[in-house]
Design a protein around this motif. Structure first.
Motif, PDB file in Angstrom:
ATOM      1  N   ALA A 168      10.088  13.580   1.415  1.00  0.00           N
ATOM      2  CA  ALA A 168      11.049  12.580   1.632  1.00  0.00           C
ATOM      3  C   ALA A 168      10.337  11.334   1.910  1.00  0.00           C
ATOM      4  O   ALA A 168      11.479  10.563   1.926  1.00  0.00           O
ATOM      5  CB  ALA A 168      12.239  13.216   3.025  1.00  0.00           C
ATOM      6  N   LEU A 169       9.895  11.687   2.438  1.00  0.00           N
ATOM      7  CA  LEU A 169       8.896  10.215   2.963  1.00  0.00           C
ATOM      8  C   LEU A 169       8.620   9.017   1.534  1.00  0.00           C
ATOM      9  O   LEU A 169       9.078   7.428   1.405  1.00  0.00           O
ATOM     10  CB  LEU A 169       7.846   9.807   3.547  1.00  0.00           C
ATOM     11  CG  LEU A 169       5.992   8.139   3.248  1.00  0.00           C
ATOM     12  CD1 LEU A 169       7.511   7.597   4.669  1.00  0.00           C
ATOM     13  CD2 LEU A 169       5.467   8.636   4.059  1.00  0.00           C
ATOM     14  N   PHE A 170       8.942   9.624   0.037  1.00  0.00           N
ATOM     15  CA  PHE A 170       8.225   8.479  -1.043  1.00  0.00           C
ATOM     16  C   PHE A 170       9.840   8.966  -2.067  1.00  0.00           C
ATOM     17  O   PHE A 170       9.161   9.045  -3.216  1.00  0.00           O
ATOM     18  CB  PHE A 170       7.511   9.050  -1.115  1.00  0.00           C
ATOM     19  CG  PHE A 170       6.171   9.501  -0.662  1.00  0.00           C
ATOM     20  CD1 PHE A 170       5.277   8.217  -0.381  1.00  0.00           C
ATOM     21  CD2 PHE A 170       5.587  10.539   0.316  1.00  0.00           C
ATOM     22  CE1 PHE A 170       4.897   7.735   0.557  1.00  0.00           C
ATOM     23  CE2 PHE A 170       4.849  10.729   0.605  1.00  0.00           C
ATOM     24  CZ  PHE A 170       3.618   9.265   0.919  1.00  0.00           C
ATOM     25  N   GLY A 171      10.845   9.167  -1.132  1.00  0.00           N
ATOM     26  CA  GLY A 171      12.233   9.685  -2.370  1.00  0.00           C
ATOM     27  C   GLY A 171      11.766  10.441  -2.913  1.00  0.00           C
ATOM     28  O   GLY A 171      13.252  11.053  -3.446  1.00  0.00           O
ATOM     29  N   ARG A 172      11.514  11.789  -2.454  1.00  0.00           N
ATOM     30  CA  ARG A 172      11.745  12.529  -3.400  1.00  0.00           C
ATOM     31  C   ARG A 172      11.919  14.285  -2.299  1.00  0.00           C
ATOM     32  O   ARG A 172      11.589  14.212  -1.598  1.00  0.00           O
ATOM     33  CB  ARG A 172      10.149  13.669  -3.351  1.00  0.00           C
ATOM     34  CG  ARG A 172       9.626  11.808  -4.688  1.00  0.00           C
ATOM     35  CD  ARG A 172       8.364  12.524  -4.979  1.00  0.00           C
ATOM     36  NE  ARG A 172       8.411  14.046  -6.138  1.00  0.00           N
ATOM     37  CZ  ARG A 172       7.921  13.653  -7.178  1.00  0.00           C
ATOM     38  NH1 ARG A 172       8.499  12.301  -7.423  1.00  0.00           N
ATOM     39  NH2 ARG A 172       8.053  14.956  -8.291  1.00  0.00           N
ATOM     40  N   GLN A 201       0.529  -1.446   0.046  1.00  0.00           N
ATOM     41  CA  GLN A 201      -0.602   0.100  -0.079  1.00  0.00           C
ATOM     42  C   GLN A 201       0.667   1.363   0.206  1.00  0.00           C
ATOM     43  O   GLN A 201       0.918   1.923   0.034  1.00  0.00           O
ATOM     44  CB  GLN A 201      -1.070   0.052   1.585  1.00  0.00           C
ATOM     45  CG  GLN A 201      -1.894  -1.181   1.301  1.00  0.00           C
ATOM     46  CD  GLN A 201      -2.834  -0.772   2.284  1.00  0.00           C
ATOM     47  OE1 GLN A 201      -2.572   0.115   3.007  1.00  0.00           O
ATOM     48  NE2 GLN A 201      -3.273  -2.134   2.538  1.00  0.00           N
ATOM     49  N   MET A 202       2.119   1.418   0.738  1.00  0.00           N
ATOM     50  CA  MET A 202       2.945   1.988   0.629  1.00  0.00           C
ATOM     51  C   MET A 202       3.186   2.949  -0.481  1.00  0.00           C
ATOM     52  O   MET A 202       3.333   3.538  -0.777  1.00  0.00           O
ATOM     53  CB  MET A 202       4.089   1.970   1.730  1.00  0.00           C
ATOM     54  CG  MET A 202       5.421   3.287   2.004  1.00  0.00           C
ATOM     55  SD  MET A 202       6.218   2.490   2.952  1.00  0.00           S
ATOM     56  CE  MET A 202       7.326   4.221   2.724  1.00  0.00           C
ATOM     57  N   ARG A 203       4.172   1.799  -1.113  1.00  0.00           N
ATOM     58  CA  ARG A 203       4.453   1.823  -2.683  1.00  0.00           C
ATOM     59  C   ARG A 203       2.736   2.242  -3.639  1.00  0.00           C
ATOM     60  O   ARG A 203       3.525   3.025  -4.848  1.00  0.00           O
ATOM     61  CB  ARG A 203       4.854   0.752  -3.026  1.00  0.00           C
ATOM     62  CG  ARG A 203       6.073   0.515  -2.423  1.00  0.00           C
ATOM     63  CD  ARG A 203       6.653  -1.249  -2.659  1.00  0.00           C
ATOM     64  NE  ARG A 203       8.006  -1.118  -2.375  1.00  0.00           N
ATOM     65  CZ  ARG A 203       8.726  -2.490  -2.517  1.00  0.00           C
ATOM     66  NH1 ARG A 203       8.472  -3.507  -2.930  1.00  0.00           N
ATOM     67  NH2 ARG A 203      10.521  -2.278  -1.966  1.00  0.00           N
ATOM     68  N   GLU A 204       2.054   1.607  -3.565  1.00  0.00           N
ATOM     69  CA  GLU A 204       1.224   2.297  -4.275  1.00  0.00           C
ATOM     70  C   GLU A 204       0.515   3.703  -3.683  1.00  0.00           C
ATOM     71  O   GLU A 204       1.036   4.680  -4.799  1.00  0.00           O
ATOM     72  CB  GLU A 204      -0.356   1.380  -4.378  1.00  0.00           C
ATOM     73  CG  GLU A 204      -0.076  -0.385  -4.821  1.00  0.00           C
ATOM     74  CD  GLU A 204      -1.688  -0.825  -4.337  1.00  0.00           C
ATOM     75  OE1 GLU A 204      -2.304  -0.558  -3.742  1.00  0.00           O
ATOM     76  OE2 GLU A 204      -1.450  -2.256  -4.365  1.00  0.00           O
ATOM     77  N   ARG A 205       0.950   4.390  -3.046  1.00  0.00           N
ATOM     78  CA  ARG A 205       0.397   5.857  -2.312  1.00  0.00           C
ATOM     79  C   ARG A 205       2.404   6.458  -3.089  1.00  0.00           C
ATOM     80  O   ARG A 205       2.037   7.069  -4.077  1.00  0.00           O
ATOM     81  CB  ARG A 205       0.800   5.665  -1.092  1.00  0.00           C
ATOM     82  CG  ARG A 205      -0.955   5.195  -0.540  1.00  0.00           C
ATOM     83  CD  ARG A 205      -0.664   5.554   1.079  1.00  0.00           C
ATOM     84  NE  ARG A 205      -0.497   7.371   0.993  1.00  0.00           N
ATOM     85  CZ  ARG A 205       0.117   7.471   2.266  1.00  0.00           C
ATOM     86  NH1 ARG A 205      -0.077   7.012   3.631  1.00  0.00           N
ATOM     87  NH2 ARG A 205       0.431   8.989   2.749  1.00  0.00           N
ATOM     88  N   MET A 206       3.222   5.532  -2.895  1.00  0.00           N
ATOM     89  CA  MET A 206       4.509   6.455  -3.284  1.00  0.00           C
ATOM     90  C   MET A 206       3.951   6.349  -4.965  1.00  0.00           C
ATOM     91  O   MET A 206       4.624   7.670  -6.229  1.00  0.00           O
ATOM     92  CB  MET A 206       5.594   5.820  -3.068  1.00  0.00           C
ATOM     93  CG  MET A 206       5.458   5.662  -1.588  1.00  0.00           C
ATOM     94  SD  MET A 206       7.365   4.437  -1.768  1.00  0.00           S
ATOM     95  CE  MET A 206       8.475   5.369  -2.595  1.00  0.00           C
TER      96      MET A 206
END
Length: 513
Positions: free
Chosen positions: A397-401, A376-381
Motif C-alpha cells: 500500500a506504500l506504492f498505492g497497490r 527516489q521514492m517514485r522511481e522505486r514505485m
C-alpha cells in the motif's frame, strides 16, 4: 432568347443545390453520431447507481439502555423490634437530616430502663454493706495483730482475721462490678429507647414507604427497610451495560444523549462519569457497567425511568463522507479498469506526502532534500509497479497497490487493509527513504513530520469507484470513522463527485403473451 437565359440559370443553380444537399447530409450524420454517443453515455450512466460525495459532520455513537436512579439512595431501617405507633412522612415528601419520620412503641424499653435503674440501686446498697463489712474486718485484723505480738492470742486467730478482711475486700469489688454491669444494661435499654424514634439520615425525598401505623417490625435477623430516601434528585445517574466489543471506545467525560418515554420529543444530555471494571456475564455475553451523570435541575426526570442512550465516542466535523455501499462496490471484470490504469493513485502515500511536507514550511535546503527523496521514492514505485516486478499475492500500500496486484484491488473495503507487520515494514522503508530529509528538520518539524507519517501509514485505505464520463474510475481513499451508514474519506475524492454504490439490475424480459 428568354428560354436560353432560363436554361443557363438552371445550370448555375444545380451545383449550389448539390452543395446544400451535401452540407445537410453531413449535418444529419453529425447529429446522428452525437445522438448515438449521448445514448451510449446515458446507457453507461444508467448502468450504475451512484451517490454524491458530501461534506458534513459524522457522529459515531454506541447505543444502550439503562435506568435512571438517584446518585445516592438510602434505605432507612429499624434496629429494634416493636409496633409502629406513628408514620410521619409519605411518598414524595421532602425530609431533612435528623427529622423524625416514624416512631415505634417505647413502653418495653421504658420498662427495661426502670428495671435497670432499680438493679443499679440494689447494687449500690450491696456495695454499702460490703464496705461496712470490710471496715469491721479491717479493725478486727489490726487489733488481733497487736495482741499476737504480746502473745495474748494464738497465731491462728490472726490468720482468720486476715482472711475475713480479704473476703470483705472481694465483696466490695464484686458490688462495684455489679453496679457497672447494671449501668451498662440500663444504657443499652436507653439506646433502644432512642431507636424507637426513626429519623432521616440525609436531606432528600421519600421514594418508598413500606410500613403503616400499627404494623409490627421484627428486627431479630436483619434490619427491615422502612423507607427509601433519595438524597438529591437534582443530580441523577444512569447505569448502562456496554458490550465488551464497544467498551474500548468509552472514556470518562464523553457526551451522552438520551431520551425517555415520558418525553419522546425531548433530548437530554449526560456525561460518562465512570467505566466500572466489574464485568457481567449473561448467557456468555460480557458487558461492563458505565455510569452516566445527569443534570436534573428542572426535576422532570424521575427515578426508574428507562433511558435510551447514545454515547458519543467520536465526532468529525466538516469531513467528506460516502455511503458505506460505495466501499463495498466492486465492478464486474469487464467494467473494471485495467491494471496499471492508475500507476500512482493520489490516495497513496506518494500523493499525500507532499501535502505533509508543505505544512512544515520548508526552507530551500529542506525542500531540495525532500524533492530528492520523493523522486527516489517514485522511481522505486515505478519499478515495483512494473508488471514483471509485481510480487505474487499482492503489492504494498506504500506504492498505492492493494492486495491482488492491481492498484487498490481487493474484495469489498478490505483492499487497503494491512497487517501490523506489513505496516511496520512499510514504515521502516519509508523512514529509511526520507532519513536524509528528516535530518534537515528542526525538532518541532521532526515531531510534526513523525506524527504525520504515523497517521498516513496507520490509516486504513479502501478502493472506491467514481463515475467519470460514464465509466467507473478507481480511486484509493483513506477511510476514517463510520456511523454505520456513511464513512469519512479523504484522498483522490472531492465533494460533488459521483461514487458508484451498485449496478442497476438488468431489465427482465416480458413474458410471452
Amino acid at each position: 432568347m428568354a428560354a436560353s437565359r432560363s436554361a443557363t440559370a438552371r445550370k448555375r443553380a444545380l451545383p449550389s443545390l448539390r452543395s446544400s444537399a451535401l452540407v445537410l447530409g453531413l449535418l444529419a450524420i453529425g447529429i446522428a453520431g452525437w445522438w448515438w454517443s449521448q445514448r451510449d453515455a446515458a446507457a453507461a450512466v444508467g448502468a450504475y447507481r451512484t451517490a454524491t460525495v458530501e461534506s458534513g459532520d459524522l457522529r459515531v455513537a454506541i447505543s444502550a439502555t439503562g435506568t435512571l436512579a438517584a446518585i445516592s439512595t438510602v434505605d432507612v431501617g429499624s434496629q429494634i423490634s416493636g409496633q409502629v405507633t406513628d408514620v410521619l412522612v409519605d411518598f414524595n415528601d421532602r425530609v431533612r437530616r435528623d427529622q423524625v419520620i416514624a416512631r415505634i412503641d417505647p413502653s418495653t424499653y421504658q420498662a427495661q430502663i426502670a428495671q435497670g435503674s432499680a438493679a443499679v440501686s440494689s447494687a449500690r446498697a450491696n456495695l454499702a454493706t460490703a464496705k461496712a463489712t470490710l471496715a469491721n474486718a479491717e479493725v478486727d485484723y489490726k487489733r488481733k495483730a497487736e495482741l499476737v505480738g504480746q502473745q495474748l492470742i494464738a497465731r491462728s486467730d490472726v490468720d482468720l482475721a486476715k482472711a475475713a478482711r480479704d473476703q470483705a475486700l472481694a465483696q466490695v469489688a464484686a458490688a462495684q462490678a455489679q453496679i457497672t454491669q447494671q449501668q451498662a444494661s440500663t444504657q443499652t435499654s436507653q439506646l433502644n429507647l432512642e431507636r424507637t424514634v426513626i429519623r432521616s439520615p440525609v436531606d432528600g425525598v421519600v421514594l418508598t414507604r413500606s410500613i403503616e401505623p400499627g404494623q409490627t417490625v421484627a428486627a431479630s435477623l436483619q434490619a427491615p427497610v422502612l423507607f427509601q430516601i433519595a438524597e438529591d434528585l437534582s443530580k441523577m445517574e444512569i447505569v448502562l451495560q456496554i458490550d465488551e466489543a464497544d467498551i474500548g471506545q468509552v472514556k470518562s467525560g464523553q457526551g451522552v444523549n438520551f431520551t425517555v418515554d415520558a418525553f419522546p420529543d425531548r433530548a437530554f444530555r449526560g456525561k460518562v462519569q465512570q467505566v466500572r471494571l466489574s464485568a457481567t456475564n449473561t448467557n456468555n455475553v460480557i458487558t461492563y457497567p458505565v455510569v452516566v451523570s445527569v443534570d436534573n435541575a428542572d426535576g422532570v426526570l424521575l427515578p426508574g425511568m428507562t433511558a435510551n442512550a447514545e454515547i458519543e465516542v467520536s465526532r468529525r466535523d466538516d469531513v467528506l463522507k460516502v455511503p458505506n455501499a460505495a466501499l463495498r462496490f466492486k465492478p464486474a471484470d469487464d467494467a473494471a479498469p485495467a491494471d496499471g490504469a492508475q500507476a500512482q493513485p493520489r490516495g497513496s502515500l506518494a500523493g499525500e506526502v507532499p501535502k505533509l511536507a508543505q505544512s512544515l514550511q520548508l526552507n530551500p535546503t529542506q525542500q531540495a532534500a525532500f524533492d530528492d527523496a520523493l523522486k527516489q521514492m517514485r522511481e522505486r514505485m515505478a519499478a515495483r509497479m512494473a508488471p514483471t516486478n509485481v510480487p505474487q499475492g499482492g503489492g504494498s500500500a506504500l506504492f498505492g497497490r492493494g492486495p491482488g496486484g492491481g492498484p487498490g484491488a481487493g474484495n469489498g473495503n478490505s483492499g487497503g487493509d494491512m497487517s501490523g507487520a506489513m505496516r511496520q515494514r512499510m514504515q521502516e522503508r519509508f523512514n529509511q527513504q526520507f532519513a536524509a530529509f528528516r535530518a534537515t528538520l528542526d525538532a518541532a518539524q521532526q515531531g510534526k513530520w513523525d506524527a504525520g507519517v504515523n497517521a498516513l501509514v496507520g490509516a486504513r485505505r479502501a478502493p472506491v469507484y467514481k463515475l467519470v464520463d460514464g465509466q467507473p474510475r478507481l480511486a484509493m481513499v483513506r477511510i476514517g470513522v463510520s456511523d454505520g451508514t456513511n464513512t469519512e474519506v479523504s484522498g483522490d475524492i472531492a465533494a460533488g463527485d459521483a461514487v458508484i454504490v451498485g449496478a442497476q439490475r438488468a431489465a427482465q424480459p416480458k413474458a410471452a403473451q
